[in-house]
Every structure is written in C-alpha cells, then in structure tokens.
Design a protein around this motif. Sequence first.
Motif, mmCIF file in Angstrom:
data_model
loop_
_atom_site.group_PDB
_atom_site.id
_atom_site.type_symbol
_atom_site.label_atom_id
_atom_site.label_comp_id
_atom_site.label_asym_id
_atom_site.label_seq_id
_atom_site.Cartn_x
_atom_site.Cartn_y
_atom_site.Cartn_z
ATOM 1 N N PRO A 12 -7.353 -5.767 -3.532
ATOM 2 C CA PRO A 12 -6.749 -4.474 -3.092
ATOM 3 C C PRO A 12 -6.678 -3.734 -4.441
ATOM 4 C CG PRO A 12 -5.328 -6.572 -2.788
ATOM 5 C CD PRO A 12 -6.278 -6.702 -4.032
ATOM 6 N N VAL A 13 -7.456 -2.388 -4.268
ATOM 7 C CA VAL A 13 -7.382 -1.592 -5.504
ATOM 8 C C VAL A 13 -7.327 -0.190 -5.153
ATOM 9 C CG1 VAL A 13 -9.149 -3.094 -6.855
ATOM 10 C CG2 VAL A 13 -10.126 -1.460 -4.990
ATOM 11 N N ALA A 14 -6.517 -0.082 -4.179
ATOM 12 C CA ALA A 14 -6.133 1.304 -3.342
ATOM 13 C C ALA A 14 -4.973 1.746 -3.947
ATOM 14 C CB ALA A 14 -6.050 1.001 -2.009
ATOM 15 N N LEU A 16 -2.241 3.859 -6.546
ATOM 16 C CA LEU A 16 -2.469 5.085 -7.203
ATOM 17 C C LEU A 16 -2.611 5.036 -8.739
ATOM 18 C CD1 LEU A 16 0.332 7.100 -5.135
ATOM 19 C CD2 LEU A 16 -2.111 7.305 -4.961
ATOM 20 N N GLY A 17 -2.192 3.911 -9.252
ATOM 21 C CA GLY A 17 -2.136 3.802 -10.727
ATOM 22 C C GLY A 17 -1.214 4.940 -11.356
ATOM 23 N N ARG A 19 1.104 4.602 -13.389
ATOM 24 C CA ARG A 19 1.519 4.463 -14.882
ATOM 25 C C ARG A 19 0.310 4.717 -15.738
ATOM 26 N NH1 ARG A 19 3.639 -1.740 -13.536
ATOM 27 N NH2 ARG A 19 2.000 -1.247 -12.041
ATOM 28 N N LYS A 29 -8.006 2.505 -11.969
ATOM 29 C CA LYS A 29 -7.436 1.784 -12.979
ATOM 30 C C LYS A 29 -8.246 0.511 -13.152
ATOM 31 C CE LYS A 29 -3.725 -0.550 -11.419
ATOM 32 N NZ LYS A 29 -2.077 -0.816 -11.136
ATOM 33 N N GLU A 30 -8.934 0.003 -12.184
ATOM 34 C CA GLU A 30 -9.488 -1.127 -12.320
ATOM 35 C C GLU A 30 -11.009 -1.076 -13.152
ATOM 36 O OE1 GLU A 30 -8.699 0.538 -9.456
ATOM 37 O OE2 GLU A 30 -6.862 -0.964 -9.080
ATOM 38 N N GLN A 107 -8.081 2.027 2.547
ATOM 39 C CA GLN A 107 -6.693 2.034 3.084
ATOM 40 C C GLN A 107 -6.439 3.582 3.196
ATOM 41 O OE1 GLN A 107 -3.764 0.687 0.088
ATOM 42 N NE2 GLN A 107 -2.370 0.210 1.692
ATOM 43 N N GLY A 112 1.498 0.119 0.581
ATOM 44 C CA GLY A 112 2.082 -1.319 -0.061
ATOM 45 C C GLY A 112 0.873 -2.207 -0.242
ATOM 46 N N LEU A 113 0.952 -3.148 -0.973
ATOM 47 C CA LEU A 113 0.134 -4.444 -1.194
ATOM 48 C C LEU A 113 -0.187 -5.315 0.145
ATOM 49 C CD1 LEU A 113 -1.603 -6.035 -2.790
ATOM 50 C CD2 LEU A 113 0.245 -7.384 -3.703
ATOM 51 N N LEU A 133 -5.392 -9.712 -7.649
ATOM 52 C CA LEU A 133 -4.989 -8.146 -8.192
ATOM 53 C C LEU A 133 -5.822 -7.885 -9.453
ATOM 54 C CD1 LEU A 133 -1.176 -7.922 -7.090
ATOM 55 C CD2 LEU A 133 -3.214 -7.775 -5.896
#
Length: 297
Positions: A12-14, A16-17, A19, A29-30, A107, A112-113, A133
Amino acid sequence: MSKRKVTKAIFPVAGLGTRFLPATKSIPKEIMTLVDRPLIQYAIDEARAAGIKEFIFVTSRGKSALEDYFDRAPELESSLKKAGKEQLLDILKDTNMDSGAIAYLRQDRPLGLGHAVWCARRMIGNEPFAVLLPDDVIAAEKPCLQQMVEAYEQTGGNMVAAMEVPPEKASAYGVLDIGEDMGSIVKAKGMVEKPKAEEAPSNLAVIGRYILSPKVMTNLNKMKHGAGGEIQLTDAIAEEVANGEVYGFRFRGQRYDCGSKAGFLQATVAFGLARPDLRDEFNAYLHDMVALQKAAQ
Ligand code: UTP
C-alpha cells in the motif's frame, strides 16, 4: 486453518506522506532513498526472498515515479553496456520485474490502510496474501517476511510482525492483547489500533508486515471506520481473533520507521555504516560530528 503458500503481496503506497512535506509534494515517499536505493526496493527484495511472485501496488495520484522505477531503462542499459559497466547493469537488474508480475491499482481517496488493502481484493481472490509497508524498513540477517512465512507454515491463520515498544509509545501502534505467549509466536486474544496509553493491552506493537487470510478482505467489505476515522486494517484482522487465528510474530531484526524523519535519519546512519564501501569514511565523519557537538555544548 488454511496454510496455503503465500505468493501474492500488497504494497500500500497511496498515503499522502505528509510528514515528509515538502519533499512528498512531488516525490512519492517510497522513492526516497536510503543510501542509494529507494525504500520500495528494500521491500521488494524482502518479498522476493520470502517467495512472493505477484507484487500488487496500491497507488494514488502523483505516484508515477514509482511505476517508472520498475520499468526497463533501455537507453541507460545500452549506455552502461557500451561503457562496460557490468556492475551497474547488475544493480539495475534488481529493479526490473518480470512482465505480469507487478500490478498497479489506484486508491481513489486516502481512506486508510485497510481501505488501501481492500482495493486489491479482486487480485487476491481466495488466497492468503502478504502486506508490506515500505516505510517500515527492517534490517535482519534473514529477511523479516521470510521469517514470518516460515512461522506461518506452522500456524496458518493470520500473522502480524510484532515488536516490544516502550509502554508510553504503544499508543502510536496497533497493539496485541496476548493470549498465549509461545516465544517468537504469540497467539492474540485481541488487537487494538492506537489505544490510549492507559488502555493498551500490552506493549507488543504491530509493525508493517502481515500475512493475512482472505477472510480479512471479507471483513474489510464492511468499510467500518476506526481510529482517526480511517478504515483500519487492524480492525479487520482483530475480527479473526474470535476464530483463534491471529498470531503475532516477534521477528529477529531491527525495524526503522522511515515514515518519520527521525526514523529515516537513524536508518540512513545504520545502513550507511553497514555498507563496506562507505563504512570507514562515514564512521570517521560521524565521530568528528559527535566530537564537535560535544565541544559546542
Ligand atoms: P502512514 O500512516 O504512514 O500515512 O501510512 P502516510 O500518508 O503514508 O504518511 P503521513 O502520515 O501522512 O506522513 C502507512 C502506509 O499505508 C499506506 C501508506 O502509503 C503507507 O505505506 N496508506 C495509508 C495507503 O496506501 N492509503 C491510505 O489511505 C493510507
């Protein structure tokens, strides 16, 4: 208790990142790099080592860099070949995926996850599946998911990676209520997402590696909103506790929370120091930095 082979994994890499803003305004982020490899590469390597054959990415708008990363780069490859840079060509090979081994799903909203995982339900069908993750990076002699697959061969059911955290930090995680403690494997009698500090059933926290039964997808169909208003994966797994089919697995290794700035910096230091080609120079630099800091205090 089903114990079929686990060959599918969801990434799951959807998210918003947020932080990592402003970086994540345009970079997923990934794709951020730990030393010289993006976070996602660590997760893919771990999944491959565990026998995963189908890689399902749940993505969102603005994540095309991630899709490009796993594509072939013919111009780059031919120029490296011409220059005789075989070592670099080998490094690139790790980023290529066989045709059809990788799938991207969208997504449409970051609900949410749990919702992100549910988006992959049709590709999972009636099989057990792993969830990784990528912002949880785990340094381990035997990759964490491989350890879990081996443990899962004994238990079946649902298995979550778990680690002890200081009690005051437990409320940042999903937390297991321990039914039976068998050492590295723990049978859960409950599981709660981000409990209030005084209500945490233990300090055994769930981190971003899961092996789940397709029943969890069925539970996610209900779309119940949990902690923080999000559709929580933890809640859908917790429903399986009643069937006695949720296990925590104390993995051997060090987990870095690369979804947080401090965790990412710690991982950078640890992975930098673990690299034979960087260790000496980096170590000397860190020593100097620490000495300077101390002198300035
Ligand atoms: P995080 O809680 O780290 O959220 O998600 P985030 O959006 O990535 O980052 P912050 O908190 O805003 O900085 C944990 C994992 O779940 C995925 C994320 O991509 C990450 O891998 N996720 C989260 C989704 O795929 N969809 C969601 O709706 C939420």
